[in-house]
Design a protein around this motif. Structure first.
Motif, PDB file in Angstrom:
ATOM      1  N   VAL A   1       0.857  -1.177   0.000  1.00  0.00           N
ATOM      2  CA  VAL A   1       0.000   0.000   0.000  1.00  0.00           C
ATOM      3  C   VAL A   1       0.892   1.225   0.000  1.00  0.00           C
ATOM      4  N   GLU A   2       0.559   2.223  -0.824  1.00  0.00           N
ATOM      5  CA  GLU A   2       1.378   3.429  -0.871  1.00  0.00           C
ATOM      6  C   GLU A   2       0.599   4.610  -0.312  1.00  0.00           C
ATOM      7  N   LEU A   3       1.333   5.519   0.325  1.00  0.00           N
ATOM      8  CA  LEU A   3       0.738   6.645   1.021  1.00  0.00           C
ATOM      9  C   LEU A   3       1.406   7.949   0.612  1.00  0.00           C
ATOM     10  N   ASP A   4       0.648   9.009   0.671  1.00  0.00           N
ATOM     11  CA  ASP A   4       1.173  10.371   0.590  1.00  0.00           C
ATOM     12  C   ASP A   4       1.452  10.850   2.011  1.00  0.00           C
ATOM     13  N   TRP A   5       2.170  11.946   2.151  1.00  0.00           N
ATOM     14  CA  TRP A   5       2.390  12.506   3.480  1.00  0.00           C
ATOM     15  C   TRP A   5       1.056  12.776   4.171  1.00  0.00           C
ATOM     16  N   TRP A   6       0.977  12.368   5.415  1.00  0.00           N
ATOM     17  CA  TRP A   6      -0.171  12.516   6.319  1.00  0.00           C
ATOM     18  C   TRP A   6      -1.270  11.493   6.078  1.00  0.00           C
ATOM     19  N   GLN A   7      -1.178  10.694   5.044  1.00  0.00           N
ATOM     20  CA  GLN A   7      -2.149   9.621   4.885  1.00  0.00           C
ATOM     21  C   GLN A   7      -1.785   8.464   5.803  1.00  0.00           C
ATOM     22  N   GLN A   8      -2.796   7.660   6.168  1.00  0.00           N
ATOM     23  CA  GLN A   8      -2.529   6.527   7.045  1.00  0.00           C
ATOM     24  C   GLN A   8      -3.265   5.285   6.559  1.00  0.00           C
ATOM     25  N   HIS A   9      -2.739   4.160   6.974  1.00  0.00           N
ATOM     26  CA  HIS A   9      -3.347   2.859   6.720  1.00  0.00           C
ATOM     27  C   HIS A   9      -3.438   2.132   8.054  1.00  0.00           C
ATOM     28  N   THR A  10      -4.545   1.461   8.291  1.00  0.00           N
ATOM     29  CA  THR A  10      -4.744   0.739   9.549  1.00  0.00           C
ATOM     30  C   THR A  10      -4.598  -0.755   9.304  1.00  0.00           C
ATOM     31  N   LEU A  11      -3.730  -1.377  10.098  1.00  0.00           N
ATOM     32  CA  LEU A  11      -3.478  -2.812   9.999  1.00  0.00           C
ATOM     33  C   LEU A  11      -3.729  -3.435  11.362  1.00  0.00           C
ATOM     34  N   ASP A  12      -4.762  -4.248  11.470  1.00  0.00           N
ATOM     35  CA  ASP A  12      -5.082  -4.952  12.712  1.00  0.00           C
ATOM     36  C   ASP A  12      -5.107  -4.008  13.917  1.00  0.00           C
ATOM     37  N   GLY A  13      -5.752  -2.863  13.736  1.00  0.00           N
ATOM     38  CA  GLY A  13      -5.912  -1.915  14.834  1.00  0.00           C
ATOM     39  C   GLY A  13      -4.734  -0.995  15.075  1.00  0.00           C
ATOM     40  N   VAL A  14      -3.680  -1.096  14.252  1.00  0.00           N
ATOM     41  CA  VAL A  14      -2.505  -0.239  14.368  1.00  0.00           C
ATOM     42  C   VAL A  14      -2.509   0.731  13.193  1.00  0.00           C
ATOM     43  N   ASP A  15      -2.456   2.036  13.482  1.00  0.00           N
ATOM     44  CA  ASP A  15      -2.463   3.060  12.445  1.00  0.00           C
ATOM     45  C   ASP A  15      -1.025   3.380  12.034  1.00  0.00           C
ATOM     46  N   ILE A  16      -0.768   3.344  10.732  1.00  0.00           N
ATOM     47  CA  ILE A  16       0.551   3.623  10.173  1.00  0.00           C
ATOM     48  C   ILE A  16       0.413   4.824   9.245  1.00  0.00           C
ATOM     49  N   ALA A  17       1.060   5.932   9.589  1.00  0.00           N
ATOM     50  CA  ALA A  17       0.966   7.160   8.803  1.00  0.00           C
ATOM     51  C   ALA A  17       2.327   7.505   8.205  1.00  0.00           C
ATOM     52  N   LEU A  18       2.326   7.914   6.939  1.00  0.00           N
ATOM     53  CA  LEU A  18       3.538   8.451   6.330  1.00  0.00           C
ATOM     54  C   LEU A  18       3.626   9.937   6.655  1.00  0.00           C
ATOM     55  N   VAL A  19       4.797  10.378   7.090  1.00  0.00           N
ATOM     56  CA  VAL A  19       4.983  11.768   7.485  1.00  0.00           C
ATOM     57  C   VAL A  19       6.131  12.374   6.683  1.00  0.00           C
ATOM     58  N   PRO A  20       6.192  13.703   6.596  1.00  0.00           N
ATOM     59  CA  PRO A  20       7.243  14.343   5.793  1.00  0.00           C
ATOM     60  C   PRO A  20       8.632  14.130   6.367  1.00  0.00           C
ATOM     61  N   ALA A  21       9.605  14.163   5.491  1.00  0.00           N
ATOM     62  CA  ALA A  21      11.022  14.208   5.828  1.00  0.00           C
ATOM     63  C   ALA A  21      11.693  15.081   4.780  1.00  0.00           C
ATOM     64  N   GLN A  22      12.883  15.574   5.098  1.00  0.00           N
ATOM     65  CA  GLN A  22      13.630  16.381   4.131  1.00  0.00           C
ATOM     66  C   GLN A  22      14.690  15.506   3.481  1.00  0.00           C
ATOM     67  N   HIS A  23      14.370  15.036   2.278  1.00  0.00           N
ATOM     68  CA  HIS A  23      15.305  14.122   1.624  1.00  0.00           C
ATOM     69  C   HIS A  23      15.077  14.178   0.118  1.00  0.00           C
ATOM     70  N   TRP A  24      15.267  13.060  -0.570  1.00  0.00           N
ATOM     71  CA  TRP A  24      15.089  12.974  -2.010  1.00  0.00           C
ATOM     72  C   TRP A  24      15.055  11.495  -2.387  1.00  0.00           C
ATOM     73  N   SER A  25      14.841  11.217  -3.656  1.00  0.00           N
ATOM     74  CA  SER A  25      14.748   9.819  -4.092  1.00  0.00           C
ATOM     75  C   SER A  25      15.413   9.651  -5.446  1.00  0.00           C
ATOM     76  N   ALA A  26      15.924   8.446  -5.670  1.00  0.00           N
ATOM     77  CA  ALA A  26      16.456   8.033  -6.979  1.00  0.00           C
ATOM     78  C   ALA A  26      16.980   6.612  -6.854  1.00  0.00           C
ATOM     79  N   ARG A  27      16.769   5.812  -7.878  1.00  0.00           N
ATOM     80  CA  ARG A  27      17.407   4.500  -7.992  1.00  0.00           C
ATOM     81  C   ARG A  27      18.446   4.516  -9.111  1.00  0.00           C
ATOM     82  N   GLY A  28      18.317   5.469 -10.009  1.00  0.00           N
ATOM     83  CA  GLY A  28      19.224   5.563 -11.144  1.00  0.00           C
ATOM     84  C   GLY A  28      19.408   7.010 -11.541  1.00  0.00           C
TER      85      GLY A  28
END
Length: 333
Positions: A166-193
């Motif tokens: 499951v993919e999330l945007d910042w501040w979105q959350q997903h609940t798994l078996d009663g546990v809430d998992i939220a993606l939050v901002p960080a100051q970084h970047w991305s690249a594989r190539g």
């Protein structure tokens, strides 16, 4: 509808200042200066390691955190086994024959892990997203864990045979078996190539279980994001901040090159304060030689700066690779 400010044409950016990738000339300047100065220097002492307490790890008792190495932490909370940025491979690299090689084996071997319920992937750099490790976890007996990833990575996983994601945007959350998992901002970047820079999102995670609230910073420079996170979750934390924050303390030199993407120890302590965390574990050191400081320098710096602040050792600590820290259950859960 207006799009979020961190969504840009063809990719993403940070909340508090755009990330400007360093040029090839900057990379060559860094590596030349490091070579001239003999950096990184070898550790003064072996990186602490210990045999994992597998009986406890497999018992399901918790909450607790076990440092596997680098940014890989096995956390037990809310009855779930959660693994952060798993890398069990010999190298943090797209190649098996080149790239940063691990200096210590994983503190818990893949075969010795308990069944993993969720894997939190902060971003797609090779020392945080290791395909071989993720495929092995997806093939664990009893079925794949749920991979929780930033925007743009779900399709990458599925095209490589990892389906439960499951993919999330910042501040979105997903609940798994009663546990809430939220993606939050960080100051970084991305690249594989070379052609996918900033095409997928990055971030940290806030995990809310009845017995424990956990924060995982992923990779990050210092910014106002952490004060924003504390404010955002103030209603959920009226009885105290995160029970445990996993904060990087390594891979920070030279500052002119690393400051926008990796915190140093002083900034890690600021993140701890900004979050209002009850306690923090320093990670992202001691495993791969990625930057100019010695592998064992971050915990020495942490001890010095923690003492200068009058902070107790248990407020922001490090563990030996393989060691477990049991945590008090929140609200007597």
């Amino acid at each position: 509808m207006s799009r979020p400010a961190h969504h840009r044409d063809g990719g993403f950016q940070n909340n508090h200042g755009d990330f400007e990738p360093k040029s090839l000339a900057d990379v060559l300047r860094w590596r030349w200066n490091a070579s001239r100065q003999g950096l990184p220097r070898r550790p003064e002492a072996p990186i602490p390691t210990q045999q994992p307490d597998l009986d406890f790890i497999r018992s399901g008792a918790g909450p607790a955190v076990t440092w596997v190495g680098h940014a890989t932490v096995l956390a037990r909370l809310g009855g779930l086994n959660v693994l952060t940025d798993p890398i069990f491979s010999e190298r943090a690299s797209p190649f098996s024959f080149a790239g940063p090689r691990r200096e210590q084996p994983p503190g818990v071997a893949l075969a010795d892990l308990p069944r993993i319920d969720a894997v939190l992937v902060s971003h797609n750099h090779y020392d945080h997203l290791d395909l071989a490790s993720c495929r092995a976890l997806a093939a664990q007996p009893g079925g794949s864990p749920l991979f929780v990833v930033p925007l743009g990575l779900a399709d990458w996983f599925r095209r490589r045979g990892v389906e439960r994601v499951v993919e999330l945007d910042w501040w979105q959350q997903h609940t798994l078996d009663g546990v809430d998992i939220a993606l939050v901002p960080a100051q970084h970047w991305s690249a594989r190539g070379l052609a996918d820079r900033m095409k997928t999102l990055w971030g940290g995670f806030a995990v809310f279980a009845p017995d424990c609230q956990l924060f995982f910073a992923g990779d990050t420079g210092y910014s106002r994001d952490f004060a924003d996170i504390r404010e955002r979750f103030a209603e959920r934390q009226r009885d105290g901040g995160f029970d445990i924050a996993l904060i990087p303390i390594g891979a920070y030199e030279p500052r002119w090159f690393m400051k926008e993407q990796h915190v140093n120890v002083e900034e890690a302590l600021k993140i701890h304060a900004d979050l209002g965390a009850r306690r923090s574990l320093g990670v992202h050191w001691g495993t791969f030689e990625l930057t100019d400081e010695a592998l064992d320098e971050p915990p020495r710096q942490l001890a010095r700066q923690r003492a200068a602040l009058g902070m107790a050792e248990d407020d922001f600590f490090t563990l030996a690779i393989g060691a477990t820290r049991r945590l008090p259950a929140r609200n007597g859960s």
